[in-house]
Design a protein around this motif. Structure first.
Motif, PDB file in Angstrom:
ATOM      1  N   CYS A 144      -6.952  -0.622   0.246  1.00  0.00           N
ATOM      2  CA  CYS A 144      -6.000  -1.328   1.099  1.00  0.00           C
ATOM      3  C   CYS A 144      -6.756  -2.051   2.214  1.00  0.00           C
ATOM      4  O   CYS A 144      -7.584  -1.444   2.885  1.00  0.00           O
ATOM      5  CB  CYS A 144      -5.024  -0.325   1.695  1.00  0.00           C
ATOM      6  N   HIS A 199       0.122   4.072   1.067  1.00  0.00           N
ATOM      7  CA  HIS A 199      -0.197   4.918   2.223  1.00  0.00           C
ATOM      8  C   HIS A 199       0.395   4.357   3.517  1.00  0.00           C
ATOM      9  O   HIS A 199       1.050   5.069   4.263  1.00  0.00           O
ATOM     10  CB  HIS A 199      -1.712   5.061   2.367  1.00  0.00           C
ATOM     11  N   CYS A 200       0.152   3.056   3.795  1.00  0.00           N
ATOM     12  CA  CYS A 200       0.593   2.480   5.079  1.00  0.00           C
ATOM     13  C   CYS A 200       1.717   1.468   4.914  1.00  0.00           C
ATOM     14  O   CYS A 200       2.203   0.931   5.905  1.00  0.00           O
ATOM     15  CB  CYS A 200      -0.595   1.828   5.792  1.00  0.00           C
ATOM     16  N   HIS A 214      -5.520  -2.974   4.953  1.00  0.00           N
ATOM     17  CA  HIS A 214      -4.938  -2.593   6.245  1.00  0.00           C
ATOM     18  C   HIS A 214      -5.455  -1.238   6.709  1.00  0.00           C
ATOM     19  O   HIS A 214      -5.938  -1.110   7.828  1.00  0.00           O
ATOM     20  CB  HIS A 214      -3.409  -2.557   6.144  1.00  0.00           C
ATOM     21  N   CYS A 215      -5.345  -0.210   5.850  1.00  0.00           N
ATOM     22  CA  CYS A 215      -5.739   1.141   6.276  1.00  0.00           C
ATOM     23  C   CYS A 215      -7.055   1.576   5.632  1.00  0.00           C
ATOM     24  O   CYS A 215      -7.622   2.591   6.052  1.00  0.00           O
ATOM     25  CB  CYS A 215      -4.636   2.150   5.942  1.00  0.00           C
ATOM     26  N   CYS A 218       0.851  -1.183   0.000  1.00  0.00           N
ATOM     27  CA  CYS A 218       0.000   0.000   0.000  1.00  0.00           C
ATOM     28  C   CYS A 218       0.892   1.240   0.000  1.00  0.00           C
ATOM     29  O   CYS A 218       1.820   1.325   0.808  1.00  0.00           O
ATOM     30  CB  CYS A 218      -0.889  -0.028   1.241  1.00  0.00           C
TER      31      CYS A 218
HETATM   32 ZN   LIG Z   1      -2.801   0.846   3.470  1.00  0.00          ZN
END
Ligand SMILES: [Zn+2]
Length: 88
Positions: A76, A60-61, A78-79, A58
């Motif tokens: 994503c 972003h994270c 995760h985030c 990802c």
């Molecule tokens: Zn993410």
């Protein structure tokens, strides 16, 4: 390298690796070629794993994106942020 390119490149390299390994029985009477094809196949599969864990993340994270799905996810897991649109 973005996650889309990493996934596609990894898919191509891992397919090449599997094809190389599938050809190894043809060379059972030529040990040098058998070793070369076998080593190249395992190296290709290893490179595809490295690509996934280095670049299929990802933006972003930095979480590793799921590889057990056929499609590249839009969000994503995760985030929850939206991932970039895959390039055509
Ligand atoms: Zn993410």
């Amino acid at each position: 390298m973005n996650h889309t390119k990493a996934r596609r490149l990894s898919n191509i390299i891992s397919i090449i690796g599997v094809v190389l390994l599938l050809f190894t029985p043809l060379f059972e009477k030529v040990p040098a070629l058998l070793v070369i094809f076998c080593a190249a196949g395992f190296i290709a599969i290893g490179v595809s794993f490295i690509l996934i864990y280095q670049y299929y993340r990802c933006p972003h994270c930095q979480g590793v994106l799921p590889v057990r799905t056929l499609l590249i996810p839009s969000f994503c897991p995760h985030c929850g942020k939206k991932l970039d649109e895959p390039e055509r």
